[in-house]
Design a protein around this motif. Structure first.
Motif, short mmCIF file in Angstrom:
data_model
loop_
_atom_site.label_atom_id
_atom_site.label_comp_id
_atom_site.label_asym_id
_atom_site.label_seq_id
_atom_site.Cartn_x
_atom_site.Cartn_y
_atom_site.Cartn_z
N ALA A 269 0.83 -1.20 0.00
CA ALA A 269 0.00 0.00 0.00
C ALA A 269 0.87 1.26 0.00
O ALA A 269 0.58 2.23 -0.72
N LEU A 270 1.94 1.26 0.78
CA LEU A 270 2.82 2.42 0.85
C LEU A 270 3.57 2.63 -0.47
O LEU A 270 3.80 3.77 -0.90
N ALA A 271 3.97 1.54 -1.09
CA ALA A 271 4.65 1.67 -2.39
C ALA A 271 3.70 2.26 -3.42
O ALA A 271 4.10 3.12 -4.22
N ALA A 272 2.43 1.79 -3.39
CA ALA A 272 1.44 2.32 -4.34
C ALA A 272 1.16 3.79 -4.07
O ALA A 272 0.82 4.54 -5.00
N ALA A 273 1.31 4.22 -2.81
CA ALA A 273 1.04 5.61 -2.45
C ALA A 273 2.25 6.52 -2.67
O ALA A 273 2.20 7.71 -2.36
N GLY A 274 3.33 5.96 -3.20
CA GLY A 274 4.51 6.76 -3.49
C GLY A 274 5.34 7.09 -2.27
O GLY A 274 5.97 8.16 -2.22
N ARG A 275 5.38 6.20 -1.30
CA ARG A 275 6.18 6.42 -0.09
C ARG A 275 7.21 5.30 0.02
O ARG A 275 7.08 4.36 0.80
N PRO A 276 8.26 5.36 -0.79
CA PRO A 276 9.23 4.25 -0.86
C PRO A 276 9.95 3.97 0.44
O PRO A 276 10.25 2.81 0.76
N GLY A 277 10.28 4.99 1.21
CA GLY A 277 10.99 4.77 2.47
C GLY A 277 10.16 3.96 3.45
O GLY A 277 10.63 2.98 4.04
N ALA A 278 8.92 4.38 3.63
CA ALA A 278 8.04 3.66 4.55
C ALA A 278 7.73 2.27 4.02
O ALA A 278 7.64 1.30 4.79
N ALA A 279 7.60 2.16 2.69
CA ALA A 279 7.34 0.85 2.08
C ALA A 279 8.51 -0.09 2.32
O ALA A 279 8.32 -1.29 2.61
N ALA A 280 9.73 0.43 2.21
CA ALA A 280 10.92 -0.40 2.44
C ALA A 280 10.98 -0.89 3.88
O ALA A 280 11.33 -2.03 4.16
N ALA A 281 10.62 0.00 4.83
CA ALA A 281 10.64 -0.40 6.24
C ALA A 281 9.61 -1.49 6.51
O ALA A 281 9.90 -2.49 7.19
N ALA A 282 8.41 -1.32 5.96
CA ALA A 282 7.38 -2.34 6.15
C ALA A 282 7.78 -3.63 5.45
O ALA A 282 7.56 -4.74 5.99
N GLY A 283 8.38 -3.51 4.27
CA GLY A 283 8.84 -4.69 3.55
C GLY A 283 9.92 -5.43 4.31
O GLY A 283 9.96 -6.67 4.30
N ALA A 284 10.80 -4.69 4.98
CA ALA A 284 11.84 -5.33 5.78
C ALA A 284 11.22 -6.11 6.93
O ALA A 284 11.69 -7.21 7.27
N GLY A 285 10.17 -5.56 7.52
CA GLY A 285 9.47 -6.28 8.59
C GLY A 285 8.85 -7.56 8.08
O GLY A 285 8.92 -8.61 8.74
N TRP A 286 8.23 -7.47 6.90
CA TRP A 286 7.63 -8.68 6.29
C TRP A 286 8.71 -9.73 6.02
O TRP A 286 8.52 -10.91 6.32
N ALA A 287 9.82 -9.30 5.43
CA ALA A 287 10.90 -10.23 5.08
C ALA A 287 11.49 -10.89 6.32
O ALA A 287 11.76 -12.10 6.34
N ALA A 288 11.68 -10.11 7.39
CA ALA A 288 12.26 -10.66 8.62
C ALA A 288 11.31 -11.69 9.24
O ALA A 288 11.74 -12.76 9.67
N GLY A 289 10.02 -11.36 9.27
CA GLY A 289 9.05 -12.29 9.85
C GLY A 289 8.93 -13.57 9.03
O GLY A 289 8.86 -14.67 9.59
N THR A 290 8.93 -13.42 7.72
CA THR A 290 8.84 -14.59 6.85
C THR A 290 10.08 -15.47 6.97
O THR A 290 9.99 -16.71 7.01
N ALA A 291 11.25 -14.84 7.04
CA ALA A 291 12.49 -15.59 7.16
C ALA A 291 12.54 -16.36 8.48
O ALA A 291 12.97 -17.53 8.52
#
Length: 344
Positions: A269-291
Motif C-alpha cells: 500500500a505504501l509503495a502504491a502511495a509513493g512512499r518508498p521509504g516507509a514501504a521499504a521499512a514495512a517490507g523489511a518487517g515482512w521479510a524478517a518475519g517470513t524468514a
C-alpha cells in the motif's frame, strides 16, 4: 453387560464408528481391527463421507473384504460429504452398544487393541465419560522428519483426538454429539471433549495402542491446513478467549502470521502511495518475519532441496492464508450459538 469368551469377567459392549473418504488407508485400518486379539466390536459402522453419490463402489468393497467374519456386524452409511463431525454423528445414530469408539480411517489399531479397549472401558469409573487411546506416529529412521511428518507427529501429544476415542454412547447423546459446523477434521474432537467435561464427566487416557502412519501429502499441505484457523475462531466463540488453555492445545503462530501479513500489505500500500521509504521499512518487517518462520520450519527438518524449496514457498503463503481464514471465521461465527442451541 456381556462376558468375554473364556472368562467369567463382565465386559462392556462396544461399537466402532469409522468416518471415511475411502482412502487407500481404509483397508489397512479395517484389517488391523479384524486381526486384533480380544472381544471384537458388537457393531462396526462405516460412514462413507464422499460427496459424489456415484463414487466407485468397488473401492469400498475392496476395503470391506478384509473384515472376514466381522463383515456381518458391519453397517455402511452415507453422510453426503458434510465432514467427519457429521459423519460420526450419523454413525452414532446407528449404534446400540453402551460404548462408541471412534477410529479414523488412516490409523491401525495394535495387535491387542480389543483386549486393551475392554480393559479401558470396564475399568472406567462411573463418572468417566470417555477413554482416549494412546496414539503413536512412526517417524523415519536415519533422517530428520519433514515439516508434514512433524505436524502429523503432533497427534501423539494431542488431547482427546478422535483418531481413537471411546465415549459412553449415552454421554454422546446427552451433549448432542459432534458440532457439525466443524466441517474439517480439526477441533471438532476438542470441542466435543470440552462439552463433555462441562457436563460433569471425566475423560481419562487408557492403555490401548494405535498407530497413525504419516500418509502422503501435497507440497501445499501446510497452506491448505490454514483453513483450520476458521475453526479456531469458532472455538473462541463457543469456549471463550482462553479455549486453547482449556483444551491443552498449542496457541500456534496466528499472531505472528497476522503481523507478517499486515507488514506485507502495508508495504504494498505504501509503495502504491509513493512512499518508498516507509514501504521499504514495512517490507523489511515482512521479510524478517517470513524468514524467521521459514527457518523455524527448516531447522528441524531434513534440509533436502525439495524440503527447503517447499518450506520457503509455503512460508510466504501460509501467513496470509492463516490470516484470511481467521478473519473469515471470526466474521462467519461472530454470533454462533452453542451447538445445543444451534441444533434446536
Amino acid at each position: 453387560m456381556t462376558s468375554a469368551p473364556g472368562s467369567g469377567a463382565p465386559r462392556a459392549g462396544y461399537a466402532v464408528v469409522v468416518p471415511t473418504l475411502v482412502r487407500d488407508t481404509l483397508a489397512d485400518c479395517l484389517a488391523a481391527l479384524a486381526a486384533a486379539h480380544g472381544p471384537h466390536p458388537d457393531e462396526i459402522v462405516l460412514v462413507d463421507d464422499r460427496t459424489d453419490p456415484d463414487a466407485d463402489p468397488d473401492t469400498l468393497e475392496h476395503a470391506l473384504t478384509v473384515l472376514g467374519d466381522l463383515r456381518e456386524r458391519t453397517t455402511v452409511l452415507r453422510s453426503g460429504g458434510r465432514g467427519p463431525a457429521a459423519a460420526r454423528n450419523a454413525g452414532v445414530l446407528a449404534v446400540t452398544s453402551p460404548w462408541t469408539v471412534f477410529l479414523d480411517d488412516d490409523v491401525q489399531v495394535g495387535p491387542h487393541w480389543c483386549d486393551q479397549l475392554i480393559q479401558d472401558v470396564t475399568e472406567a469409573a462411573p463418572d468417566t465419560g470417555a477413554v482416549q487411546g494412546v496414539i503413536t506416529v512412526p517417524l523415519p529412521d536415519g533422517r530428520r522428519p519433514t515439516d508434514w511428518e512433524r505436524d502429523t507427529a503432533g497427534l501423539a501429544r494431542a488431547r482427546w483426538t478422535a483418531a481413537d476415542m471411546a465415549y459412553r454412547t449415552d454421554v454422546l447423546k446427552q451433549v448432542r454429539g459432534f458440532d457439525e459446523r466443524f466441517t474439517r477434521p480439526f477441533r471438532e474432537d476438542a470441542d466435543l471433549a470440552l462439552r463433555v467435561l462441562d457436563a460433569g464427566w471425566r475423560i481419562r487416557r487408557g492403555g490401548r495402542a494405535t498407530r497413525h502412519p504419516v500418509r502422503p501429502a501435497s507440497r501445499w499441505a501446510a497452506v491448505k491446513q490454514q483453513s483450520g484457523n476458521a475453526d479456531d475462531a469458532l472455538m473462541r466463540r463457543l469456549h471463550g478467549p482462553h479455549w486453547w488453555a482449556k483444551a491443552v492445545a498449542p496457541r500456534g503462530r496466528i499472531r505472528r502470521h497476522v503481523a507478517i501479513t499486515a507488514a506485507g500489505t502495508a508495504a504494498l500500500a505504501l509503495a502504491a502511495a509513493g512512499r518508498p521509504g516507509a514501504a521499504a521499512a514495512a517490507g523489511a518487517g515482512w521479510a524478517a518475519g517470513t524468514a524467521e518462520f521459514a527457518w523455524a520450519r527448516i531447522e528441524s527438518g531434513p534440509r533436502t532441496r525439495r524440503e527447503v524449496t517447499t518450506v520457503l514457498v509455503t512460508s510466504v503463503l501460509v501467513p496470509p492464508a492463516a490470516t484470511w481464514h481467521r478473519l473469515s471465521g471470526l466474521w462467519r461465527h461472530r454470533s454462533a450459538p452453542a451447538w445445543y442451541e444451534a441444533a434446536v
